[in-house]
Design a protein around this motif. Sequence first.
Motif: not given
Length: 196
Positions: A162-163, A165-167, A169-171, A173
Motif C-alpha cells: 500500500v505504501l 502504491m501511495i509512493g 502515485r505521489f511520484y 503527481k
Amino acid sequence: MDFYYVKALHIIFVVTWFAGLFYIGRLFIYHVEAEKKEEPAKTILQTQYKLMSKRLWYIITWPSLFLASFFAFWMLWKNPIYLEMPWMHVKLAFVLALYFYHGFCHKIYKELQRDVIKYSATKLRIFNEAPTVILFAVVFLVVLKNSINWIWGVVGIILFGVLLMIGIRFYKKTRAKKSWDKYENELIEDDKKMRD
C-alpha cells in the motif's frame, strides 16, 4: 556436494534472478516512456532498450531462474523434511507467484521487442513492485520459519505494498506538476519573446 554449497548456490542465483526481474521492469518503463520522444531519439532509445533487455533477459534472468530452481529442488531432494514444514508451503506458493510474474514479464518483453506497447509507464511501475513484495515475504518466511510470525509478515507486506502504491502515485503527481511548471515557464518565455 555438501548441502551448504548447494544452499549458497541457490541463494546466489535467487539474488541474480531478482536483480534481473527488478531491472527488466525498469527497462520496460524506459522503453514505454521513450515512445513519447521525438525522432530520432525515440528510435535510438527504443533500439538500445531492446538490446539491453535481450541481453539481460537471456544472459542473466532466465539462466538465474533455472539455476535457482535447480539448486532449490536439489536441496528439497536432499532434505525432504522441509516439505513437511508449513512455512515452506507458503514460501513455495510465493515462488509459484514469482514464476507467473516472470512469465508475464516474458510476454511484455516479447511485445516490446515487436514494438507493441500495451501498458502505460505508471502501470508498469506498479507491476514492477510485485517482486519486491514477494522478496520481502520469502525472506521473512525463511528467517522466521513460524506460522504465526509469517502471518504478521504478510500483513506487513500488504501494508508495504500500500505504501508503495501511495509512493508511486505521489511520484506521478510530482512529475506531472514539474512537467506542467516547465510548460508554463516555456509559455511565459515565448510570450516575452513575442512582445520584444
